[in-house]
Design a protein around this motif. Structure first.
Motif, short mmCIF file in Angstrom:
data_model
loop_
_atom_site.label_atom_id
_atom_site.label_comp_id
_atom_site.label_asym_id
_atom_site.label_seq_id
_atom_site.Cartn_x
_atom_site.Cartn_y
_atom_site.Cartn_z
N ARG A 147 -8.39 29.61 -9.33
CA ARG A 147 -9.28 30.72 -9.68
C ARG A 147 -9.29 31.82 -8.61
N ASN A 148 -8.45 31.66 -7.59
CA ASN A 148 -8.34 32.62 -6.48
C ASN A 148 -9.66 32.78 -5.73
N LEU A 149 -10.36 31.67 -5.57
CA LEU A 149 -11.62 31.68 -4.82
C LEU A 149 -11.42 31.25 -3.37
N ALA A 150 -10.30 30.59 -3.08
CA ALA A 150 -10.02 30.10 -1.74
C ALA A 150 -8.56 29.64 -1.69
N TYR A 151 -8.08 29.38 -0.46
CA TYR A 151 -6.79 28.72 -0.27
C TYR A 151 -7.07 27.31 0.24
N SER A 152 -6.03 26.50 0.31
CA SER A 152 -6.19 25.17 0.88
C SER A 152 -4.90 24.75 1.57
N LEU A 153 -4.94 23.57 2.19
CA LEU A 153 -3.77 22.96 2.83
C LEU A 153 -3.61 21.57 2.24
N LEU A 154 -2.48 21.33 1.55
CA LEU A 154 -2.26 20.07 0.86
C LEU A 154 -0.84 19.59 1.06
N MET A 155 -0.62 18.31 0.74
CA MET A 155 0.69 17.70 0.93
C MET A 155 1.58 17.78 -0.31
N GLN A 156 1.00 17.53 -1.49
CA GLN A 156 1.80 17.40 -2.71
C GLN A 156 1.74 18.70 -3.52
N LEU B 221 9.87 4.62 4.13
CA LEU B 221 9.79 6.00 3.65
C LEU B 221 10.00 6.06 2.15
N LEU B 222 9.08 6.75 1.46
CA LEU B 222 9.22 6.99 0.03
C LEU B 222 9.55 8.46 -0.25
N MET B 223 8.92 9.38 0.47
CA MET B 223 9.23 10.80 0.31
C MET B 223 8.80 11.54 1.56
N GLU B 224 9.70 12.34 2.09
CA GLU B 224 9.37 13.14 3.28
C GLU B 224 8.57 14.36 2.84
N THR B 225 7.41 14.55 3.44
CA THR B 225 6.54 15.66 3.07
C THR B 225 5.99 16.35 4.30
N ARG B 226 5.69 17.62 4.12
CA ARG B 226 4.98 18.42 5.13
C ARG B 226 3.83 19.14 4.45
N ARG B 227 2.76 19.29 5.16
CA ARG B 227 1.61 19.99 4.59
C ARG B 227 1.96 21.46 4.36
N GLN B 228 1.47 22.00 3.25
CA GLN B 228 1.74 23.38 2.90
C GLN B 228 0.43 24.09 2.56
N CYS C 222 0.84 -1.20 0.00
CA CYS C 222 0.00 0.00 0.00
C CYS C 222 0.87 1.25 0.00
N VAL C 223 0.40 2.29 -0.68
CA VAL C 223 1.05 3.60 -0.67
C VAL C 223 0.14 4.55 0.09
N VAL C 224 0.60 5.03 1.24
CA VAL C 224 -0.23 5.84 2.13
C VAL C 224 0.62 6.95 2.73
N TYR C 225 -0.02 7.79 3.52
CA TYR C 225 0.71 8.79 4.30
C TYR C 225 1.09 8.20 5.66
N GLU C 226 2.12 8.76 6.23
CA GLU C 226 2.68 8.28 7.50
C GLU C 226 1.63 8.19 8.60
N ALA C 227 0.76 9.19 8.66
CA ALA C 227 -0.25 9.23 9.72
C ALA C 227 -1.29 8.13 9.59
N SER D 82 6.44 19.12 11.83
CA SER D 82 6.04 17.72 11.77
C SER D 82 5.92 17.26 10.33
N THR D 83 6.35 16.03 10.09
CA THR D 83 6.22 15.45 8.75
C THR D 83 4.99 14.54 8.69
N ASN D 84 4.51 14.36 7.50
CA ASN D 84 3.49 13.35 7.21
C ASN D 84 3.86 12.75 5.86
N SER D 85 4.92 11.95 5.89
CA SER D 85 5.58 11.53 4.68
C SER D 85 4.81 10.45 3.93
N VAL D 86 5.14 10.30 2.64
CA VAL D 86 4.59 9.23 1.82
C VAL D 86 5.33 7.95 2.18
#
Length: 311
Positions: A236-245, A163-170, A148-153, A266-270
């Protein structure tokens, strides 16, 4: 106990994977009667009921059946791996490989694996199951998937993870957003602006909790389970979001800006999740090699199962 045959285990593993006698027969290229007979013989040999047959509703595994399905899949994979080992002598792999992918990671992992196996090992029968992190891992532990390919959490306690890739939410914003020119951005700065958040639990619940810990309440106008839809709304500049990739543009071709969250260490890596204590087949190792090559992981770095504190 009567003799248990490899064919019975193969057919039962297919029943567990497809949750259907018909689907298993199709998978194994035999008749439904052959699968039903093999299942009955296996139950008689083991002295337990492995499956509950429901007319028009497929097959449900009993608790004993779930345990046996996991072992049956492992044993049939190991036997299939003997042929794969011989194929490796000639630089080829063959066999069936089923990989679970967390739905928001599918757009990143699936094309890479399809390209890798099509180019290098065209005899491999590759299939994917997309879903929530817990669901696909439970399917793997039940013997229906190999990786399975999932996030760390999301990694379950009964799984090991690599670990496949270290990521942080942005934060993701349109370049026209008032905060887009900053080097970093905080949740407090983002909170007054309209947001579209990923509608995936427990991620959404934890995100709202993080805002609460920061002493602010986000203006969540919309929610979506589609990363592509979120990218388009943000583009479209209608909102912001929080995403990993990160992605440079939305599917509609609008530019996107990704900013680190201030104070987010904190990381939430792939991660690649695998059943704990199970020997990896050549097909699984090849999958890991493909994913490492894509995400630039130098080598295996395993972490124990169980979720970290953030997602």
């Amino acid at each position: 106990m009567s003799e248990v045959t490899l064919r019975q285990l193969e057919y039962f593993a297919a029943v567990a994977e497809t949750q259907s006698i018909t689907g298993a027969a199709r998978r194994c290229h035999v008749s439904q009667a052959a699968v039903s007979l093999a299942l009955s013989q296996l139950e008689q040999a083991l002295g337990v009921s492995l499956a509950i047959r429901r007319r028009g509703k497929g097959v449900s595994l009993t608790p004993e059946g779930q345990v046996v399905a996991t072992r049956a899949r492992q044993m049939t994979d190991q036997v299939a791996d003997l042929a794969a080992v011989l194929d490796q002598v000639h630089g080829q792999l063959s066999g069936r490989l089923v990989i679970g992918v967390f739905r928001t990671l599918a757009m990143h992992a699936v094309p890479v694996l399809v390209d890798w196996f099509t180019t290098r090992h065209p005899q491999v029968e590759l299939d994917f199951v997309e879903g929530s992190g817990p669901d696909i891992q439970e399917a793997m532990l039940a013997g229906r998937l190999q990786l399975c390919v999932v996030y760390e959490a999301q990694v379950l306690p009964d799984c090991t993870a690599e670990l496949l890739m270290e990521t942080r939410r942005q934060a993701v914003l349109s370049p026209e957003h008032p905060l887009a020119g900053q080097r970093t951005v905080s949740l407090a700065e983002l909170a007054p602006f309209p947001a579209i958040l990923m509608d995936e639990e427990p991620a959404l619940q934890r995100t709202i909790a993080e805002y609460a810990r920061a002493g602010v309440e986000p203006d969540v106008r919309w929610r979506s389970a589609s990363v592509q839809a979120i990218h388009n709304v943000v583009g479209r500049n209608l909102a912001y979001s929080l995403l990993m990739q990160p992605s440079p543009v939305s599917p509609e071709g609008q530019p996107l800006t990704f900013l680190p969250l201030a104070g987010n260490s904190s990381t939430n890596s792939v991660m690649a999740a695998l059943p704990a204590g199970v020997t990896r087949s050549a097909l699984v190792e090849e999958s890991l090699a493909a994913l490492r090559a894509h995400w630039g992981t130098a080598g295996p770095l395993t972490r124990p199962g169980g979720p970290p504190t953030v997602e």
